[in-house]
Scaffold this active site. Sequence first.
Site, PDB file in Angstrom:
ATOM      1  N   LYS A 252       0.859  -1.181   0.000  1.00 40.84           N
ATOM      2  CA  LYS A 252       0.000   0.000   0.000  1.00 40.84           C
ATOM      3  C   LYS A 252       0.891   1.224   0.000  1.00 40.84           C
ATOM      4  CE  LYS A 252      -4.446   0.594  -0.081  1.00 40.84           C
ATOM      5  NZ  LYS A 252      -5.482  -0.387  -0.472  1.00 40.84           N
TER       6      LYS A 252
ATOM      7  N   ASP B  90      -6.761   4.101  -4.748  1.00 34.74           N
ATOM      8  CA  ASP B  90      -7.485   3.905  -3.495  1.00 34.74           C
ATOM      9  C   ASP B  90      -8.185   5.246  -3.257  1.00 34.74           C
ATOM     10  OD1 ASP B  90      -7.621   1.775  -1.160  1.00 34.74           O
ATOM     11  OD2 ASP B  90      -7.479   3.683  -0.149  1.00 34.74           O
TER      12      ASP B  90
HETATM   13  N1  GLU Z   1      -7.115  -0.016  -3.231  1.00 32.34           N
HETATM   14  C1  GLU Z   1      -7.859  -1.173  -3.629  1.00 32.34           C
HETATM   15  C2  GLU Z   1      -7.939  -2.135  -2.471  1.00 32.34           C
HETATM   16  O1  GLU Z   1      -8.080  -1.716  -1.354  1.00 32.34           O
HETATM   17  C3  GLU Z   1      -7.351  -1.770  -4.934  1.00 32.34           C
HETATM   18  C4  GLU Z   1      -5.917  -2.165  -4.944  1.00 32.34           C
HETATM   19  C5  GLU Z   1      -5.408  -2.630  -6.316  1.00 32.34           C
HETATM   20  O2  GLU Z   1      -6.180  -2.729  -7.258  1.00 32.34           O
HETATM   21  O3  GLU Z   1      -4.198  -2.915  -6.367  1.00 32.34           O
HETATM   22  O4  GLU Z   1      -7.918  -3.329  -2.601  1.00 32.34           O
END
Ligand code: GLU
Length: 450
Positions: free
Chosen positions: A126, A166
């Site tokens: 993240k 996100d």
């Molecule tokens: N931010 C999204 C999640 O919480 C997507 C992450 C992504 O597609 O890599 O899963």
Amino acid sequence: MNAYVESVIANVKAKHSSEPEFVQTVEEVFSSLSPVVDQHPEYEKADLLNRMTEPERMFTFRVVWTDDEGKVHTNRGWRCQFNGAIGPYKGGIRFQKNVYEGIIKFLGFEQTFKNSLTGLPMGGAKGGSDFDPAGKSDAEVMRFCQSFMTALYRYIGPDCDVPAGDMGVGGREIGYLYGQYRRLKGVFENGVLTGKGLSFGGSLIRPEATGYGAVYYLLEVLKHEGETIEGKRIAISGYGNVGWGIMKKAKELGAKVTYFAGPDGYIHDPEGVNTDEKLNYILEMRAKDPMHCKPYAEKFGCEFVEGQKCWGVKDVDIYMPAATQNDVKMESAEKIAASGVKYYIEVANMPTTNDALNFLRSQKHMIVAPSKAVNAGGVGVSGLEMSQNSERISWSAEEVDAMLKKMMKNIHDVSAEAAERYGFGYDLVAGANIAGFQKVADAMMAQGLF
Ligand code: GLU
């Protein structure tokens, strides 16, 4: 609780007292693992759980940008490459004022188990920044994204770490980030990011995938209970990308979102958000001002309750918190339990505090499903985007949608099966934690100590 699990949780509490969200997620995930660790004494010998709570790598960087008046701003960026045992690091980037280490770390930890649940080879990561996107012009956002990527590009790549969106990071931001990556690297390596525009390697259905996936998961829960989705009324919080996808898919399948909450209060539309006009209006309203949903009530002549959340309303069948972390605390959980509503389906990352979640799980009349399973369709379709990019092909919307649906059924089924196997019954929370953990644990055990 298993003594080793208990000691790891105590250790994390002592070490991370300034990062309550991270402590919360570790406690939530690991408290499901006692029976698994009981059966696998080798995990303690390899100190597997403590190793899992330490990111493989996490770094901060300086992001400097100028606003439209020429004023210089300095923000902080983060990337947490939490666990790469089963695949390249993968996870979104969040731009929000309140972002700090604890938020990024909790999201990276959750992502590790979520990505494992998708069945695709993706590790957990993240990133983000304390940049506040509110009120910024396109040009400001572009300059910020260019600066962010300039600091980050050496440490990511299609086989290394693949960021995505996100909160605060959508198609526009991903476009700017990718443009800068391409400019710096001098290659067309579009597998480095997901959630891209369709003209440069984005996948059909990716924007809708989290919301659609959540509804597909819900279908499996309803099927398990001998029910169908037709006519079901849903209360959600949040009407961003994810909430919007839920509204759209619910409408398509004959259900309806009759309540939705925003930062300023909640809307009650007994007819449901059930026309294209309403769905399009929500997009417009959000683009103009993401902090207020009241204009919807004015436009469509329905009720708006200022400053309140819709937790506790009785005339619905399903609750789906889809806004942000810790949206549902004990006080709301008590109202939810008292409402008699059976289904509590988490969608946002960690939308429920641990005490509230455990309280809801203990209600005999309720079924609770955890976000790391329910919202995994988003990153799942990101995984499909990566596959399409590496093969230099694009699949049709029908193909991607069918794969998403199958993936969500599989996530539900492996979770239910894992919970059953370890004596939890139909406990989707414990099941998701165990099933997500198992693959990462196997990979880490096989790869030796590090
Ligand atoms: N931010 C999204 C999640 O919480 C997507 C992450 C992504 O597609 O890599 O899963």
